[in-house]
Design an enzyme around this catalytic site. Structure first.
Site, PDB file in Angstrom:
ATOM      1  N   GLU A  10      12.521 -55.217  -3.124  1.00  0.00           N
ATOM      2  CA  GLU A  10      11.496 -54.527  -3.329  1.00  0.00           C
ATOM      3  C   GLU A  10      10.721 -55.542  -4.049  1.00  0.00           C
ATOM      4  O   GLU A  10      11.036 -55.833  -5.193  1.00  0.00           O
ATOM      5  CB  GLU A  10      11.500 -53.121  -3.745  1.00  0.00           C
ATOM      6  CG  GLU A  10      10.239 -52.296  -3.944  1.00  0.00           C
ATOM      7  CD  GLU A  10      10.131 -50.959  -4.593  1.00  0.00           C
ATOM      8  OE1 GLU A  10       9.265 -50.395  -4.997  1.00  0.00           O
ATOM      9  OE2 GLU A  10      11.226 -50.704  -5.035  1.00  0.00           O
ATOM     10  N   ARG A  38      27.917 -52.478  -7.781  1.00  0.00           N
ATOM     11  CA  ARG A  38      27.025 -53.193  -8.454  1.00  0.00           C
ATOM     12  C   ARG A  38      27.468 -54.229  -9.312  1.00  0.00           C
ATOM     13  O   ARG A  38      28.625 -53.908  -9.669  1.00  0.00           O
ATOM     14  CB  ARG A  38      25.800 -52.333  -8.921  1.00  0.00           C
ATOM     15  CG  ARG A  38      24.825 -51.610  -8.204  1.00  0.00           C
ATOM     16  CD  ARG A  38      23.865 -51.000  -8.953  1.00  0.00           C
ATOM     17  NE  ARG A  38      23.998 -50.267 -10.261  1.00  0.00           N
ATOM     18  CZ  ARG A  38      22.917 -50.195 -11.295  1.00  0.00           C
ATOM     19  NH1 ARG A  38      21.955 -50.191 -10.769  1.00  0.00           N
ATOM     20  NH2 ARG A  38      23.450 -49.519 -12.302  1.00  0.00           N
ATOM     21  N   LYS A  76      15.015 -52.734 -13.372  1.00  0.00           N
ATOM     22  CA  LYS A  76      13.777 -53.505 -13.302  1.00  0.00           C
ATOM     23  C   LYS A  76      12.987 -52.715 -14.289  1.00  0.00           C
ATOM     24  O   LYS A  76      11.890 -53.308 -14.741  1.00  0.00           O
ATOM     25  CB  LYS A  76      13.154 -53.263 -11.937  1.00  0.00           C
ATOM     26  CG  LYS A  76      13.853 -54.239 -10.814  1.00  0.00           C
ATOM     27  CD  LYS A  76      12.870 -54.231  -9.622  1.00  0.00           C
ATOM     28  CE  LYS A  76      13.532 -55.391  -8.752  1.00  0.00           C
ATOM     29  NZ  LYS A  76      12.685 -55.486  -7.195  1.00  0.00           N
TER      30      LYS A  76
END
Length: 557
Positions: free
Chosen positions: A35, A262, A272
């Site tokens: 994104e 992850r 983020k």
């Protein structure tokens, strides 16, 4: 003896099973779907390396697809930085694509779902919708609009698209199962009204698809065979499959989502939102600050693409999350830099050394190696003169037998130069040594082949000629946080764990060749550590960042 084959990770095993069960190799296709709402960080390197690495392994195309469905947070700056990061890591994509490329198709499919009674327009606020979902142990409450007539939903959905309603006033929801133990299946929102311009589509759209709706369908449009994502999306897989079932046409590749753990690295954060806070609150100097765990920050600090890829390879592909030691990352960086970094001489805590019996005004250029680890790295010449700088810690007036550097009455070799002997010192009013006076053996020049040059002394020091040296600002970096998991405590602000000593700047001197090195070129300041020239450097002010120390006791398992 045949070389032992490297065992397959669980994702590779899934692909091998698919190939064995009839999937052809030319049907395999991957994607990396970031994104564009921030810079990529160390956690993303795992997803990048997995997807593009599989592309290389199976000779399959990999798309770089931007999940640009939230115009409130996305910018072209982030698109550009992501492309730069992926290229810098050494990977090549097949196509650059965007979820926004498919806005019309996604809208048309949503209309189809409304017509089939599988979606409806809900006029409740998002908070009410969330409250009605309840929790996994308690059945959800159906929206009063759940069974509204199809034609009514179709009319409202078109008006939503045309911008006839306020942002947030209504949404399109899939009609699935309000009692499902999986909360993602409780009539998820597919579209929300957002009267914001998009960085690619401008003001064409007033509604935007939610991630779960756009993501899987984009995979399907691109005929991605294996949609690989992190474990946080494991509970989203049933919804991913449900959406796919609504549009799937027989004979096409039916993409499958699979999840991997992850990557969490000690002393780093990979949220983020929290990285944005560090930038917005000026804790760091931008997304590419060398203390940041962003790829651009690591690049600026002096990490190499090879070191990061080797790190990901050592971490492996797992199904369970764990905390990876930052020491493993440093080990991989150090291991690669040892092979590729040019050896140079710089003094970061200088004290003057005067060789009293070396002729005043004389200078000579001495040959020294660029990198003993590289056969063809060659040599260069460095200037030598009567007055030099050496490291302050390399001299003691009195020292025990285990101190193999310079002391009064003791001898050391100056790297690629001569053997010297310390004779006396000058001090200031505080007792601080200001100048060391020494003598040299003029026949002991390195590489000259004389008997004196072959004489063994226990210490070798780096140095720079005072009259030729260039002043340098040296930035010494440490971990940005003081604890291994700065965001582990939910009730404590992670900013409480900022390391106040995460960066310090010292003024030193370096050999003149450092004027001409390129920004980002890997260097080893001999006996000190690995460094790289920073982008803040100018023609008159040279700035170097410490990438990693020269040695560490850490050994990977």
């Amino acid at each position: 003896m045949e070389e032992e084959k490297k065992s397959l990770n669980f994702i590779e095993q899934i692909i091998e099973d698919d190939l064995a069960n009839g999937m052809s190799n030319d049907q395999i296709r991957f994607r990396f779907p970031p994104e564009p709402n921030g810079y990529l960080h160390v956690g993303h390197t795992k997803a990048i390396c997995i997807n593009f690495g599989l592309g290389e392994k199976y000779n399959a195309p990999v798309n770089l697809r931007f999940d640009d469905t939230n115009p409130e947070k996305e910018e072209q700056e982030f698109v550009d930085s992501i492309m730069k990061d992926v290229e810098w890591l050494g990977f090549k994509w097949d196509k650059v694509l965007y979820a926004s490329d498919y806005f019309q198709q996604l809208y048309d499919w949503a209309v189809q779902l409304i017509k089939e009674g599988k979606a409806y327009v809900d006029e409740q606020p998002s908070q009410t919708i969330t409250e009605q979902r309840k929790n996994p142990a308690e059945p959800g409450i159906e929206s009063p609009f759940r069974n509204r007539p199809v034609e009514e939903s179709l009319d409202l959905f078109e008006k939503m698209k045309n911008g006839e309603f306020e942002s947030g006033s209504m949404s399109l929801r899939a009609k699935i199962d309000m009692v499902s133990p999986n909360m993602n299946m409780r009539d998820p929102v597919m579209y929300r009204i957002l009267n914001k311009p998009h960085h690619r589509t401008g003001t064409d759209w007033k509604i935007y698809p939610m991630y779960d709706w756009a993501h899987g369908e984009s995979d399907y449009i691109e005929q991605i065979s294996h949609s690989l994502c992190s474990l946080e999306f494991e509970n989203h897989r049933p919804l991913y499959n449900w959406y796919l079932d609504q549009v799937y046409e027989k004979g096409k590749v039916k993409n499958k989502q699979r999840e991997f753990a992850r990557m969490n690295v000690s002393y780093m954060i990979t949220s983020k939102r929290k990285l944005q806070r560090l930038v917005a609150e000026n804790v760091v100097k931008g997304w590419d600050d060398p203390r940041m765990p962003t790829i651009s920050g690591m690049r600026r600090k002096g990490y190499t693409p090879t070191s990061i890829r080797n790190f990901i390879d050592k971490v492996g592909v797992a199904k369970r999350e764990n905390l990876i030691s930052i020491q493993l990352l440093d080990f991989c960086v150090r291991e690669d830099l040892n092979k590729v970094a040019k050896r140079v001489m710089a003094v970061v805590d200088p004290v003057k050394l005067i060789i009293e019996n070396y002729p005043e005004g004389q200078e000579e250029w001495l040959e020294t190696e660029n990198n003993p680890e590289q056969e063809n790295a060659g040599t260069r010449e460095v200037p030598f003169s009567r007055e030099l700088y050496i490291e302050r810690e390399d001299f003691q007036e009195e020292a025990n037998k285990k101190f193999f550097r310079l002391k009064l009455g003791g001898e050391v070799r100056l790297k690629s130069a001569y053997i010297i002997k310390a004779e006396r010192v000058d001090k200031d009013e505080n007792g601080e040594i200001t100048t060391i006076y020494a003598t040299y053996d003029e026949k002991s020049k390195s590489g000259s082949g004389t008997e004196e040059s072959l004489r063994k002394v226990k210490g070798t020091l780096h140095w720079v000629s005072a009259s030729h040296a260039i002043p340098v600002d040296v930035r010494i970096y440490d971990n940005l946080f003081t604890v291994e998991q700065p965001d582990a405590e939910k009730d404590v602000d992670f900013l409480n764990f900022i390391n106040p000593d995460s960066v310090s700047t010292v003024q030193g001197f370096a050999e003149p060749s450092l004027k001409d090195v390129a920004v980002g070129e890997p260097l080893q300041f001999q006996r000190i550590g690995y460094f790289t020239k920073d982008q803040d450097s100018t023609d008159t002010n040279f700035v170097f960042n410490r990438t990693v120390t020269l040695k560490d006791s850490y050994k990977p398992e």
